[in-house]
Design an enzyme around this catalytic site. Structure first.
Site, PDB file in Angstrom:
ATOM      1  N   THR A 161       0.874  -1.336   0.265  1.00 18.24           N
ATOM      2  CA  THR A 161       0.082  -0.287   0.249  1.00 18.24           C
ATOM      3  C   THR A 161       0.675   1.226  -0.235  1.00 18.24           C
ATOM      4  OG1 THR A 161      -1.604  -1.211   1.406  1.00 18.24           O
ATOM      5  CG2 THR A 161      -1.400   1.394   1.239  1.00 18.24           C
ATOM      6  N   THR A 162       0.672   2.390  -0.809  1.00 27.48           N
ATOM      7  CA  THR A 162       1.474   3.632  -0.679  1.00 27.48           C
ATOM      8  C   THR A 162       0.801   4.440   0.070  1.00 27.48           C
ATOM      9  OG1 THR A 162       0.348   3.850  -2.540  1.00 27.48           O
ATOM     10  CG2 THR A 162       2.349   3.267  -3.022  1.00 27.48           C
ATOM     11  N   HIS A 201      -2.250   5.937 -13.809  1.00 27.76           N
ATOM     12  CA  HIS A 201      -2.186   4.512 -13.248  1.00 27.76           C
ATOM     13  C   HIS A 201      -4.064   5.289 -13.567  1.00 27.76           C
ATOM     14  CE1 HIS A 201       1.485   4.860 -10.737  1.00 27.76           C
ATOM     15  NE2 HIS A 201       0.844   3.372 -10.510  1.00 27.76           N
ATOM     16  N   HIS A 202      -4.472   3.389 -12.386  1.00 23.95           N
ATOM     17  CA  HIS A 202      -6.729   3.957 -13.165  1.00 23.95           C
ATOM     18  C   HIS A 202      -7.183   4.277 -11.881  1.00 23.95           C
ATOM     19  CE1 HIS A 202      -6.353   1.468  -9.258  1.00 23.95           C
ATOM     20  NE2 HIS A 202      -5.055   1.125  -9.467  1.00 23.95           N
ATOM     21  N   LYS A 217      -6.875   4.714  -8.237  1.00 23.97           N
ATOM     22  CA  LYS A 217      -6.222   4.812  -7.009  1.00 23.97           C
ATOM     23  C   LYS A 217      -6.395   5.990  -6.313  1.00 23.97           C
ATOM     24  CE  LYS A 217      -0.812   4.957  -6.746  1.00 23.97           C
ATOM     25  NZ  LYS A 217      -0.728   3.536  -5.820  1.00 23.97           N
TER      26      LYS A 217
END
Length: 256
Positions: free
Chosen positions: A94-95, A153-154, A157
């Site tokens: 996880t970011t 990104h998607h 996110k």
């Protein structure tokens, strides 16, 4: 090194070294991880998602060898702490929460537990990290070049910039004397790196580091085609972490 990693991945697939795993976060990434765990002969004994967060406790984690945590920036730190406090090794991807990573590492040391963290589990991205570090060192005396980062990104996110983009920026800042920070904008002061974030469709991840002078442009670019590569890296990290104690990163895995 990469030949050895390939052997490591294949060895863990072919041997009977099975582990009992928990999946924390059952979105698209969690589903990919589940598929790969089962393909590689492991047992998924616990799945925790938003509707059963109470199951992340000592009773349910008692027989878990490693938990794989891919949730949200708001919940990751708490999830990791609960695993460590219950004596369960944890792999997290996880970011957006890593301002608390030093605290998580301290808890890992205090409990004698095991924690593996990476902002990106793709083998190609970790090659990108190494190329990025070397290129920044080479670019340090070439002050005619400015540097910027773009990441896509998607739309689901939640954090921006991505953890991968932040890692790229931080590694450049450590090696490029003319940069002392980054901003999540398309334009930046001379002493900062501009990170531009895009959220489009179902894109798994594109990261580009660009050095530009008045005369030319040099780019490092990596594109993730699907989540399977990320899930495989996380599962291999879990296999690596199983039975260990301490804090580990992809560099530890790739350098074995």
């Amino acid at each position: 090194m990469w030949h050895e990693l390939r052997i490591f991945v294949e060895f863990n697939t072919l041997t009977g070294n099975t582990m009992k795993a928990a999946i924390i976060g059952y979105g698209k990434m969690g589903h990919e991880i589940e598929t790969l765990l089962r393909e590689r002969g492991h047992e998924v004994v616990l799945i925790v998602d938003a509707d059963n967060t109470g199951d992340l406790d000592a009773e349910h984690l008692r027989n878990v060898d490693v938990a794989l945590e891919f949730t949200s920036p708001a919940t990751a730190y708490g999830n990791i702490c609960r695993c460590l406090e219950c004596g369960t090794a944890v792999v997290s991807g996880t970011t957006g929460w890593t301002d608390r990573l030093p605290d998580a590492r301290a808890l890992c040391d205090k409990t004698g537990g095991a924690l593996f963290y990476a902002s990106n589990y793709s083998l190609g991205v970790n090659l990108l990290f190494r190329l990025n570090r070397r290129l920044a060192e080479m670019m340090n005396p070439l002050t005619q070049y400015d540097v910027r980062i773009e990441e896509t990104h998607h739309i689901q996110k939640k954090d921006a910039p991505s953890g991968t983009a932040i890692t790229l920026a931080d590694e450049i800042i450590e090696r490029l004397d003319r940069k002392d920070g980054w901003v999540n904008e398309s334009q930046a002061p001379e002493d900062k790196i501009a990170i531009t974030s895009y959220r489009e469709g179902m894109i798994a991840g594109i990261h580009t580091v660009t050095y530009e002078s008045e005369d030319d442009i040099l780019e490092l670019k990596h594109t993730i085609k699907n989540r399977r590569t990320l899930a495989l890296g996380a599962v291999v990290a879990a296999e690596f972490l199983c039975g260990k104690s301490g804090f580990y990163t992809m560099d530890d895995l790739l350098n074995q």
